[in-house]
Motif scaffolding. Structure first.
Motif, PDB file in Angstrom:
ATOM      1  N   TYR A  39     -19.541 -51.458 -22.078  1.00 28.61           N
ATOM      2  CA  TYR A  39     -18.101 -51.721 -21.986  1.00 28.61           C
ATOM      3  C   TYR A  39     -17.497 -50.980 -20.789  1.00 28.61           C
ATOM      4  O   TYR A  39     -16.647 -50.101 -20.957  1.00 28.61           O
ATOM      5  N   PRO A  40     -17.921 -51.335 -19.586  1.00 24.81           N
ATOM      6  CA  PRO A  40     -17.446 -50.577 -18.414  1.00 24.81           C
ATOM      7  C   PRO A  40     -15.935 -50.647 -18.212  1.00 24.81           C
ATOM      8  O   PRO A  40     -15.331 -49.673 -17.766  1.00 24.81           O
ATOM      9  N   THR A  41     -15.323 -51.766 -18.555  1.00 28.72           N
ATOM     10  CA  THR A  41     -13.882 -51.871 -18.339  1.00 28.72           C
ATOM     11  C   THR A  41     -13.096 -50.959 -19.277  1.00 28.72           C
ATOM     12  O   THR A  41     -11.975 -50.560 -18.949  1.00 28.72           O
ATOM     13  N   ALA A  42     -13.658 -50.635 -20.424  1.00 30.84           N
ATOM     14  CA  ALA A  42     -12.977 -49.743 -21.357  1.00 30.84           C
ATOM     15  C   ALA A  42     -12.986 -48.299 -20.858  1.00 30.84           C
ATOM     16  O   ALA A  42     -12.137 -47.507 -21.243  1.00 30.84           O
ATOM     17  N   VAL A  43     -13.940 -47.975 -19.995  1.00 26.69           N
ATOM     18  CA  VAL A  43     -14.093 -46.593 -19.538  1.00 26.69           C
ATOM     19  C   VAL A  43     -13.667 -46.416 -18.092  1.00 26.69           C
ATOM     20  O   VAL A  43     -12.892 -45.515 -17.765  1.00 26.69           O
ATOM     21  N   LEU A  44     -14.160 -47.269 -17.227  1.00 24.03           N
ATOM     22  CA  LEU A  44     -14.027 -47.043 -15.793  1.00 24.03           C
ATOM     23  C   LEU A  44     -12.670 -47.422 -15.210  1.00 24.03           C
ATOM     24  O   LEU A  44     -12.342 -46.984 -14.113  1.00 24.03           O
ATOM     25  N   THR A  45     -11.904 -48.218 -15.904  1.00 19.59           N
ATOM     26  CA  THR A  45     -10.624 -48.655 -15.331  1.00 19.59           C
ATOM     27  C   THR A  45      -9.433 -48.009 -16.012  1.00 19.59           C
ATOM     28  O   THR A  45      -8.311 -48.383 -15.754  1.00 19.59           O
ATOM     29  N   SER A  46      -9.661 -47.046 -16.855  1.00 19.75           N
ATOM     30  CA  SER A  46      -8.543 -46.446 -17.570  1.00 19.75           C
ATOM     31  C   SER A  46      -8.287 -45.015 -17.096  1.00 19.75           C
ATOM     32  O   SER A  46      -9.124 -44.398 -16.444  1.00 19.75           O
ATOM     33  N   ARG A  47      -7.122 -44.525 -17.431  1.00 18.44           N
ATOM     34  CA  ARG A  47      -6.799 -43.132 -17.121  1.00 18.44           C
ATOM     35  C   ARG A  47      -7.609 -42.194 -17.993  1.00 18.44           C
ATOM     36  O   ARG A  47      -7.682 -41.005 -17.721  1.00 18.44           O
ATOM     37  N   LEU A  48      -8.216 -42.743 -19.029  1.00 17.23           N
ATOM     38  CA  LEU A  48      -9.062 -41.948 -19.904  1.00 17.23           C
ATOM     39  C   LEU A  48     -10.164 -41.255 -19.124  1.00 17.23           C
ATOM     40  O   LEU A  48     -10.457 -40.077 -19.357  1.00 17.23           O
ATOM     41  N   LEU A  49     -10.773 -41.952 -18.183  1.00 17.33           N
ATOM     42  CA  LEU A  49     -11.868 -41.382 -17.403  1.00 17.33           C
ATOM     43  C   LEU A  49     -11.406 -40.148 -16.637  1.00 17.33           C
ATOM     44  O   LEU A  49     -12.096 -39.125 -16.630  1.00 17.33           O
TER      45      LEU A  49
END
Length: 144
Positions: A103-113
């Protein structure tokens, strides 16, 4: 005196340590979030790998602490505790990696990273400090 910036210098090693451990800790935090939210699939098939990593850590730590000439009780208790911690960290890193790949979009595109990376950098500093100063918190040999 200006620190050397040549490859293999202490500055390069320090930067490598901070970057590497921060990436590992960030991945572990992603894994922790994934596991706690129930977003991981197939974890039961990977658990034996995590146990193997903890076992390898156990043996490596026993050998390392034996070279330091610690007493047997200290070696066994420290090795057992550190092996459990390292096994858990390896499991969270593994699950964080699997979750990021799936789920790269859930991790790599968020401010969460960015938030998790910041926490990983802070944890790197705390772990480094702890490894350098843990003996300061032990009782003196003459104290009960």
């Amino acid at each position: 005196m200006v620190p050397s910036l040549s490859p293999g210098s202490s500055v390069h090693r320090a930067v490598g340590l901070v970057v590497g451990s921060s990436v590992v800790l960030t991945t572990a935090l992603i894994g922790l979030i994934a596991v706690s939210s129930g977003s991981v699939e197939g974890i039961r098939g990977r658990v034996p790998l995590y146990f193997l990593a903890a076992a390898i850590a156990f043996v490596s730590l026993v050998i390392t602490f034996e070279k330091e000439a610690f007493d047997g009780r200290t070696i066994l208790s420290a090795t057992a505790g550190l092996s459990v911690v390292l096994g858990i960290v390896v499991a969270f890193v593994g699950e964080g990696f699997v979750y990021t790949v799936r789920y790269p979009t859930a991790v790599l595109t968020s401010r969460l990273l960015l938030s998790l990376l910041s926490i990983g950098v802070i944890c790197t500093g705390l772990v480094y400090w702890g490894l350098r100063h843990w003996r300061e918190f032990l009782p003196e040999p003459n104290q009960p």
